[in-house]
Design a protein around this motif. Structure first.
Motif, PDB file in Angstrom:
ATOM      1  N   THR A 133       6.512  -2.556  21.862  1.00 44.16           N
ATOM      2  CA  THR A 133       5.486  -2.084  22.784  1.00 44.16           C
ATOM      3  C   THR A 133       4.671  -0.946  22.197  1.00 44.16           C
ATOM      4  O   THR A 133       3.911  -0.325  22.889  1.00 44.16           O
ATOM      5  CB  THR A 133       6.085  -1.600  24.122  1.00 44.16           C
ATOM      6  N   GLY A 134       4.798  -0.681  20.925  1.00 44.77           N
ATOM      7  CA  GLY A 134       3.922   0.313  20.358  1.00 44.77           C
ATOM      8  C   GLY A 134       4.375   1.046  19.126  1.00 44.77           C
ATOM      9  O   GLY A 134       3.564   1.289  18.261  1.00 44.77           O
ATOM     10  N   PRO A 135       5.620   1.421  18.965  1.00 41.52           N
ATOM     11  CA  PRO A 135       5.944   2.342  17.887  1.00 41.52           C
ATOM     12  C   PRO A 135       5.751   1.793  16.482  1.00 41.52           C
ATOM     13  O   PRO A 135       5.744   2.543  15.537  1.00 41.52           O
ATOM     14  CB  PRO A 135       7.407   2.690  18.133  1.00 41.52           C
ATOM     15  N   PHE A 136       5.576   0.508  16.314  1.00 42.35           N
ATOM     16  CA  PHE A 136       5.449  -0.058  14.985  1.00 42.35           C
ATOM     17  C   PHE A 136       4.012  -0.363  14.600  1.00 42.35           C
ATOM     18  O   PHE A 136       3.773  -1.086  13.667  1.00 42.35           O
ATOM     19  CB  PHE A 136       6.287  -1.327  14.878  1.00 42.35           C
ATOM     20  N   GLY A 137       3.048   0.165  15.317  1.00 44.16           N
ATOM     21  CA  GLY A 137       1.670  -0.012  14.914  1.00 44.16           C
ATOM     22  C   GLY A 137       0.799  -0.720  15.924  1.00 44.16           C
ATOM     23  O   GLY A 137      -0.378  -0.901  15.704  1.00 44.16           O
ATOM     24  N   ARG A 138       1.333  -1.125  17.035  1.00 44.49           N
ATOM     25  CA  ARG A 138       0.499  -1.726  18.074  1.00 44.49           C
ATOM     26  C   ARG A 138      -0.175  -0.632  18.873  1.00 44.49           C
ATOM     27  O   ARG A 138       0.299   0.489  18.914  1.00 44.49           O
ATOM     28  CB  ARG A 138       1.368  -2.563  19.017  1.00 44.49           C
ATOM     29  N   PRO A 139      -1.255  -0.959  19.553  1.00 43.81           N
ATOM     30  CA  PRO A 139      -1.901   0.038  20.394  1.00 43.81           C
ATOM     31  C   PRO A 139      -0.915   0.665  21.358  1.00 43.81           C
ATOM     32  O   PRO A 139      -0.066  -0.015  21.912  1.00 43.81           O
ATOM     33  CB  PRO A 139      -2.968  -0.780  21.134  1.00 43.81           C
ATOM     34  N   GLY A 140      -1.012   1.953  21.516  1.00 42.10           N
ATOM     35  CA  GLY A 140      -0.129   2.667  22.417  1.00 42.10           C
ATOM     36  C   GLY A 140       1.071   3.248  21.723  1.00 42.10           C
ATOM     37  O   GLY A 140       1.843   3.960  22.315  1.00 42.10           O
ATOM     38  N   GLY A 141       1.227   2.958  20.448  1.00 39.92           N
ATOM     39  CA  GLY A 141       2.389   3.445  19.718  1.00 39.92           C
ATOM     40  C   GLY A 141       2.021   4.493  18.705  1.00 39.92           C
ATOM     41  O   GLY A 141       0.924   5.006  18.674  1.00 39.92           O
ATOM     42  N   GLY A 142       2.986   4.803  17.845  1.00 39.92           N
ATOM     43  CA  GLY A 142       2.817   5.877  16.889  1.00 39.92           C
ATOM     44  C   GLY A 142       2.216   5.453  15.575  1.00 39.92           C
ATOM     45  O   GLY A 142       1.883   6.291  14.759  1.00 39.92           O
ATOM     46  N   GLY A 143       2.060   4.148  15.323  1.00 35.88           N
ATOM     47  CA  GLY A 143       1.554   3.714  14.030  1.00 35.88           C
ATOM     48  C   GLY A 143       0.060   3.509  14.051  1.00 35.88           C
ATOM     49  O   GLY A 143      -0.587   3.566  15.071  1.00 35.88           O
ATOM     50  N   ALA A 144      -0.483   3.271  12.872  1.00 36.92           N
ATOM     51  CA  ALA A 144      -1.916   3.032  12.745  1.00 36.92           C
ATOM     52  C   ALA A 144      -2.171   1.536  12.664  1.00 36.92           C
ATOM     53  O   ALA A 144      -1.369   0.802  12.091  1.00 36.92           O
ATOM     54  CB  ALA A 144      -2.443   3.708  11.487  1.00 36.92           C
ATOM     55  N   ALA A 145      -3.268   1.078  13.212  1.00 33.20           N
ATOM     56  CA  ALA A 145      -3.607  -0.334  13.133  1.00 33.20           C
ATOM     57  C   ALA A 145      -3.702  -0.740  11.680  1.00 33.20           C
ATOM     58  O   ALA A 145      -4.234  -0.013  10.855  1.00 33.20           O
ATOM     59  CB  ALA A 145      -4.925  -0.592  13.856  1.00 33.20           C
ATOM     60  N   GLY A 146      -3.186  -1.913  11.345  1.00 30.86           N
ATOM     61  CA  GLY A 146      -3.244  -2.383   9.978  1.00 30.86           C
ATOM     62  C   GLY A 146      -2.136  -1.837   9.103  1.00 30.86           C
ATOM     63  O   GLY A 146      -2.197  -1.945   7.891  1.00 30.86           O
ATOM     64  N   ASP A 147      -1.114  -1.243   9.675  1.00 25.38           N
ATOM     65  CA  ASP A 147      -0.001  -0.712   8.892  1.00 25.38           C
ATOM     66  C   ASP A 147       0.571  -1.800   8.004  1.00 25.38           C
ATOM     67  O   ASP A 147       0.609  -2.957   8.366  1.00 25.38           O
ATOM     68  CB  ASP A 147       1.118  -0.210   9.801  1.00 25.38           C
ATOM     69  N   LYS A 148       1.042  -1.411   6.839  1.00 23.78           N
ATOM     70  CA  LYS A 148       1.699  -2.336   5.929  1.00 23.78           C
ATOM     71  C   LYS A 148       3.069  -1.791   5.607  1.00 23.78           C
ATOM     72  O   LYS A 148       3.312  -0.603   5.714  1.00 23.78           O
ATOM     73  CB  LYS A 148       0.883  -2.479   4.650  1.00 23.78           C
ATOM     74  N   ASP A 149       3.966  -2.691   5.226  1.00 22.27           N
ATOM     75  CA  ASP A 149       5.242  -2.245   4.693  1.00 22.27           C
ATOM     76  C   ASP A 149       5.426  -2.931   3.353  1.00 22.27           C
ATOM     77  O   ASP A 149       4.591  -3.731   2.922  1.00 22.27           O
ATOM     78  CB  ASP A 149       6.390  -2.464   5.667  1.00 22.27           C
ATOM     79  N   CYS A 150       6.493  -2.627   2.662  1.00 17.82           N
ATOM     80  CA  CYS A 150       6.679  -3.114   1.298  1.00 17.82           C
ATOM     81  C   CYS A 150       6.737  -4.633   1.211  1.00 17.82           C
ATOM     82  O   CYS A 150       6.403  -5.203   0.174  1.00 17.82           O
ATOM     83  CB  CYS A 150       7.909  -2.462   0.680  1.00 17.82           C
ATOM     84  N   SER A 151       7.122  -5.296   2.288  1.00 15.82           N
ATOM     85  CA  SER A 151       7.181  -6.760   2.260  1.00 15.82           C
ATOM     86  C   SER A 151       5.787  -7.383   2.188  1.00 15.82           C
ATOM     87  O   SER A 151       5.658  -8.573   1.937  1.00 15.82           O
ATOM     88  CB  SER A 151       7.941  -7.290   3.472  1.00 15.82           C
ATOM     89  N   ASP A 152       4.732  -6.584   2.352  1.00 14.71           N
ATOM     90  CA  ASP A 152       3.366  -7.083   2.235  1.00 14.71           C
ATOM     91  C   ASP A 152       2.901  -7.194   0.778  1.00 14.71           C
ATOM     92  O   ASP A 152       1.803  -7.675   0.527  1.00 14.71           O
ATOM     93  CB  ASP A 152       2.400  -6.171   2.996  1.00 14.71           C
ATOM     94  N   PHE A 153       3.709  -6.735  -0.175  1.00 13.85           N
ATOM     95  CA  PHE A 153       3.308  -6.687  -1.575  1.00 13.85           C
ATOM     96  C   PHE A 153       4.324  -7.403  -2.452  1.00 13.85           C
ATOM     97  O   PHE A 153       5.519  -7.345  -2.201  1.00 13.85           O
ATOM     98  CB  PHE A 153       3.163  -5.230  -2.039  1.00 13.85           C
ATOM     99  N   ALA A 154       3.826  -8.052  -3.528  1.00  9.02           N
ATOM    100  CA  ALA A 154       4.702  -8.755  -4.460  1.00  9.02           C
ATOM    101  C   ALA A 154       5.277  -7.813  -5.515  1.00  9.02           C
ATOM    102  O   ALA A 154       6.367  -8.052  -6.027  1.00  9.02           O
ATOM    103  CB  ALA A 154       3.947  -9.890  -5.151  1.00  9.02           C
ATOM    104  N   THR A 155       4.529  -6.764  -5.846  1.00  9.58           N
ATOM    105  CA  THR A 155       4.981  -5.845  -6.895  1.00  9.58           C
ATOM    106  C   THR A 155       4.806  -4.396  -6.463  1.00  9.58           C
ATOM    107  O   THR A 155       3.986  -4.085  -5.591  1.00  9.58           O
ATOM    108  CB  THR A 155       4.190  -6.046  -8.203  1.00  9.58           C
ATOM    109  N   GLN A 156       5.537  -3.531  -7.125  1.00  7.67           N
ATOM    110  CA  GLN A 156       5.404  -2.093  -6.867  1.00  7.67           C
ATOM    111  C   GLN A 156       4.012  -1.630  -7.248  1.00  7.67           C
ATOM    112  O   GLN A 156       3.412  -0.798  -6.577  1.00  7.67           O
ATOM    113  CB  GLN A 156       6.490  -1.308  -7.639  1.00  7.67           C
ATOM    114  N   ALA A 157       3.458  -2.191  -8.336  1.00  5.81           N
ATOM    115  CA  ALA A 157       2.116  -1.785  -8.788  1.00  5.81           C
ATOM    116  C   ALA A 157       1.059  -2.093  -7.718  1.00  5.81           C
ATOM    117  O   ALA A 157       0.165  -1.279  -7.470  1.00  5.81           O
ATOM    118  CB  ALA A 157       1.766  -2.475 -10.099  1.00  5.81           C
ATOM    119  N   ALA A 158       1.173  -3.249  -7.093  1.00  7.27           N
ATOM    120  CA  ALA A 158       0.210  -3.599  -6.032  1.00  7.27           C
ATOM    121  C   ALA A 158       0.360  -2.660  -4.836  1.00  7.27           C
ATOM    122  O   ALA A 158      -0.634  -2.212  -4.259  1.00  7.27           O
ATOM    123  CB  ALA A 158       0.418  -5.047  -5.596  1.00  7.27           C
ATOM    124  N   ALA A 159       1.592  -2.358  -4.479  1.00  9.19           N
ATOM    125  CA  ALA A 159       1.824  -1.428  -3.372  1.00  9.19           C
ATOM    126  C   ALA A 159       1.299  -0.040  -3.717  1.00  9.19           C
ATOM    127  O   ALA A 159       0.675   0.630  -2.888  1.00  9.19           O
ATOM    128  CB  ALA A 159       3.315  -1.367  -3.046  1.00  9.19           C
TER     129      ALA A 159
END
Length: 189
Positions: A133-159
């Protein structure tokens, strides 16, 4: 299906009870990683045992079975919380038979900044509120829209490139540097 829901070969859908994870397919921090952790714990084709809790609802409004899931002796619900891949969620305030163990596991994961607790700064601890309901980046929570985590990247260099393009540690809107050392996604190749 995602970090807290599995699809069985008999067609049943099981929602792991007393926990919540960020929604897969959303921009919520740690959603892909939570699903990956569940897949590691229950690889496709694995046998599982389902454990109902008489203190809790048996089926949710979507017709999903509400269960603790076991793979051998492992309580998968509890292990997801131990690893920091899930938060505790007592739907409607109902506390099931493993409530105390789940709360202890979440406290330990938070204090050691495991999983989402290190990757998603500002994640609130509230077992009476679902993670989605919000803390992971949805409206009303503590995160920013478009948040990414490491699973969004194939390599450390890309991250790292993404991390630096967004302002690095100084203006960092994403959740890639859990230990705040300026190096994004250190566990990636």
């Amino acid at each position: 299906m995602d970090g807290d829901t599995i699809d069985l070969t008999d067609g049943s859908i099981v929602r792991l009870v007393q926990i919540d994870t960020p929604e897969l397919g959303s921009s919520e921090c740690y959603s892909r990683r939570a699903a990956a952790v569940l897949t590691q714990l229950i690889p496709r084709g694995s046998g599982v045992a389902l454990e109902a809790d008489p203190r809790l609802d048996q089926v949710d409004r979507y017709g999903r079975l509400l269960r603790y899931v076991r793979r051998g002796p492992l309580n998968v619900n509890l292990e997801l919380v131990r690893r920091g891949a899930a938060t505790v969620w007592f739907y409607g305030g109902a506390r099931g038979r493993y409530a105390d163990a789940l709360l202890r596991a979440e406290r330990a994961a938070r204090s050691e900044r495991r999983g989402l607790w290190g990757a998603c700064p500002g994640t609130p601890f509230d077992p009476l509120r679902p993670a989605t309901t919000g803390p992971f980046g949805r409206p009303g929570g503590g995160g920013a829209a478009g948040d990414k985590d490491c699973s969004d990247f194939a390599t450390q260099a890309a991250a790292q490139a993404h991390f630096e393009s967004r302002g690095g540690p100084a203006r960092y809107p994403d959740h890639l540097d859990g230990d705040h050392d300026g190096v994004a996604c250190e566990s990636l190749p």
